[in-house]
Design a protein around this motif. Structure first.
Motif, PDB file in Angstrom:
ATOM      1  N   ASN A   5       0.916  -1.260  -0.208  1.00  0.00           N
ATOM      2  CA  ASN A   5       0.241  -0.042  -0.100  1.00  0.00           C
ATOM      3  C   ASN A   5       0.696   1.255  -0.049  1.00  0.00           C
ATOM      4  O   ASN A   5       0.469   1.996   0.023  1.00  0.00           O
ATOM      5  N   THR A   6       2.443   1.052  -0.134  1.00  0.00           N
ATOM      6  CA  THR A   6       2.732   2.231  -0.047  1.00  0.00           C
ATOM      7  C   THR A   6       4.434   2.002  -0.658  1.00  0.00           C
ATOM      8  O   THR A   6       5.290   0.870  -1.327  1.00  0.00           O
ATOM      9  N   ILE A   7       4.393   3.478  -1.114  1.00  0.00           N
ATOM     10  CA  ILE A   7       5.751   2.736  -2.104  1.00  0.00           C
ATOM     11  C   ILE A   7       7.183   4.084  -2.030  1.00  0.00           C
ATOM     12  O   ILE A   7       6.143   5.237  -1.899  1.00  0.00           O
ATOM     13  N   LYS A 105      -3.711   4.040  -5.629  1.00  0.00           N
ATOM     14  CA  LYS A 105      -3.979   3.426  -5.010  1.00  0.00           C
ATOM     15  C   LYS A 105      -3.090   2.594  -4.039  1.00  0.00           C
ATOM     16  O   LYS A 105      -2.746   2.132  -3.259  1.00  0.00           O
ATOM     17  N   TYR A 106      -2.129   3.555  -3.665  1.00  0.00           N
ATOM     18  CA  TYR A 106      -1.075   3.520  -3.194  1.00  0.00           C
ATOM     19  C   TYR A 106      -0.919   4.912  -2.106  1.00  0.00           C
ATOM     20  O   TYR A 106      -1.018   6.132  -2.924  1.00  0.00           O
ATOM     21  N   LYS A 107       0.176   4.857  -1.157  1.00  0.00           N
ATOM     22  CA  LYS A 107       1.068   6.210  -1.106  1.00  0.00           C
ATOM     23  C   LYS A 107       2.607   5.942  -1.495  1.00  0.00           C
ATOM     24  O   LYS A 107       2.744   5.029  -1.071  1.00  0.00           O
ATOM     25  N   LYS A 164       4.229  -3.645   4.048  1.00  0.00           N
ATOM     26  CA  LYS A 164       3.264  -3.779   2.902  1.00  0.00           C
ATOM     27  C   LYS A 164       3.886  -2.636   2.338  1.00  0.00           C
ATOM     28  O   LYS A 164       3.073  -1.261   1.576  1.00  0.00           O
ATOM     29  N   SER A 165       5.249  -1.935   2.509  1.00  0.00           N
ATOM     30  CA  SER A 165       5.699  -0.137   1.593  1.00  0.00           C
ATOM     31  C   SER A 165       6.923  -2.058   0.653  1.00  0.00           C
ATOM     32  O   SER A 165       6.998  -2.675   0.728  1.00  0.00           O
ATOM     33  N   VAL A 166       7.154  -0.751  -0.379  1.00  0.00           N
ATOM     34  CA  VAL A 166       8.485  -1.659  -1.641  1.00  0.00           C
ATOM     35  C   VAL A 166       8.856   0.023  -1.924  1.00  0.00           C
ATOM     36  O   VAL A 166       8.947   1.155  -1.831  1.00  0.00           O
ATOM     37  N   PHE A 167      10.688  -0.295  -1.181  1.00  0.00           N
ATOM     38  CA  PHE A 167      11.918   0.901  -1.490  1.00  0.00           C
ATOM     39  C   PHE A 167      12.602   0.796  -3.035  1.00  0.00           C
ATOM     40  O   PHE A 167      12.306  -0.676  -3.406  1.00  0.00           O
ATOM     41  N   ILE A 168      12.169   2.063  -3.136  1.00  0.00           N
ATOM     42  CA  ILE A 168      13.404   2.352  -4.714  1.00  0.00           C
ATOM     43  C   ILE A 168      14.313   3.005  -4.513  1.00  0.00           C
ATOM     44  O   ILE A 168      14.169   3.677  -3.885  1.00  0.00           O
ATOM     45  N   ASP A 169      15.946   2.169  -4.818  1.00  0.00           N
ATOM     46  CA  ASP A 169      16.965   2.691  -4.638  1.00  0.00           C
ATOM     47  C   ASP A 169      17.869   1.986  -5.817  1.00  0.00           C
ATOM     48  O   ASP A 169      18.132   1.191  -5.668  1.00  0.00           O
ATOM     49  N   ASP A 170      18.974   3.318  -6.133  1.00  0.00           N
ATOM     50  CA  ASP A 170      19.927   2.993  -6.630  1.00  0.00           C
ATOM     51  C   ASP A 170      21.354   2.691  -6.203  1.00  0.00           C
ATOM     52  O   ASP A 170      22.202   2.200  -6.427  1.00  0.00           O
ATOM     53  N   ASN A 171      21.508   2.303  -4.621  1.00  0.00           N
ATOM     54  CA  ASN A 171      22.214   1.996  -4.089  1.00  0.00           C
ATOM     55  C   ASN A 171      22.315   0.942  -2.968  1.00  0.00           C
ATOM     56  O   ASN A 171      21.382   1.014  -2.864  1.00  0.00           O
ATOM     57  N   LEU A 172      22.654  -0.200  -3.707  1.00  0.00           N
ATOM     58  CA  LEU A 172      22.469  -1.299  -2.844  1.00  0.00           C
ATOM     59  C   LEU A 172      22.842  -0.681  -1.106  1.00  0.00           C
ATOM     60  O   LEU A 172      21.788  -1.935  -0.928  1.00  0.00           O
ATOM     61  N   ARG A 173      23.459   0.095  -1.082  1.00  0.00           N
ATOM     62  CA  ARG A 173      23.729   0.193   0.589  1.00  0.00           C
ATOM     63  C   ARG A 173      22.438  -0.371   1.295  1.00  0.00           C
ATOM     64  O   ARG A 173      21.976   0.242   2.060  1.00  0.00           O
ATOM     65  N   ASN A 174      21.824   1.138   0.627  1.00  0.00           N
ATOM     66  CA  ASN A 174      20.378   2.060   0.934  1.00  0.00           C
ATOM     67  C   ASN A 174      19.464   0.683   0.589  1.00  0.00           C
ATOM     68  O   ASN A 174      18.728   0.906   1.913  1.00  0.00           O
TER      69      ASN A 174
END
Length: 205
Positions: A5-7, A105-107, A164-174
């Motif tokens: 429900n959250t991106i 649909k998402y926060k 219930k969240s998905v996190f998108i980042d280009d830094n693998l460490r993060n």
């Protein structure tokens, strides 16, 4: 799989093309070797990240000028010409963001490592920064990714359930730090790959 429900979007490298090369390749007259030495030795990523965590830009600049006085001209270019490092929006990803927000649909929030002094400049450049339900700016919080504290701030501020969240980042460490906290994560490589990875969470754009 739990319904998402959250991106959570990172900004630099995912939605915004930011690169100090846009300033320093010209400053060093196209000499990539000299430019890379400067980034490795003087205006290093670690130094810049300290400002992302809230350290004052003027003080950070002065610190380096005192340490490397012979390179004062180039040191002052880093934040003096910072706006030139903004290369533009990563349009394909902005289109994905737009689709997700319009779906209702998402926060949709952002979590970015960014100096609180330069972030207002980005806000003037990129209208889509006003689309988010909220943005956590590391410089305002005096901490940064990949430290646990900033993820906790984000989760608590926007009432986010990690699973219930998905996190998108280009830094693998993060990404690894978020995953350790139970946040579903996607290591961003390009917009086309992101679309495919979102599908694995039953998110279609």
């Amino acid at each position: 799989m739990t319904n998402i429900n959250t991106i959570i979007f990172d900004l630099g490298g995912v939605l915004i093309d930011w690169n100090p090369e846009y300033v320093f390749l010209d400053a060093f007259q196209g000499d990539r070797q000299k430019m890379q030495w400067f980034f490795d030795t003087i205006c290093t990523p670690d130094w810049n990240e300290n400002q992302d965590a809230g350290y004052p830009l003027a003080q950070a600049t002065q610190d380096l000028v005192e340490k490397f006085p012979e390179h004062e001209h180039y040191i002052r270019l880093f934040y003096g010409n910072w706006e030139t490092m903004l290369g533009g929006a990563i349009e394909d990803t902005v289109t994905i963001l737009d689709t997700l927000i319009k779906s209702k649909k998402y926060k949709v929030v952002a979590l970015t490592n960014w100096s609180h002094e330069t972030f207002p400049i980005a806000q003037k450049h990129f209208e889509f920064l006003s689309w988010f339900d909220g943005i956590v700016v590391s410089g305002e919080e005096k901490t940064r990714k990949p430290f646990k504290e900033i993820y906790d701030i984000t989760l608590n501020r926007f009432n986010i359930t990690p699973e219930k969240s998905v996190f998108i980042d280009d830094n693998l460490r993060n990404i690894e730090a978020a995953t350790a906290l139970g946040i579903n994560s996607i290591h961003f490589k390009n917009s086309k790959a992101l679309i495919e990875e979102l599908k694995t969470y039953k998110i279609y754009v």
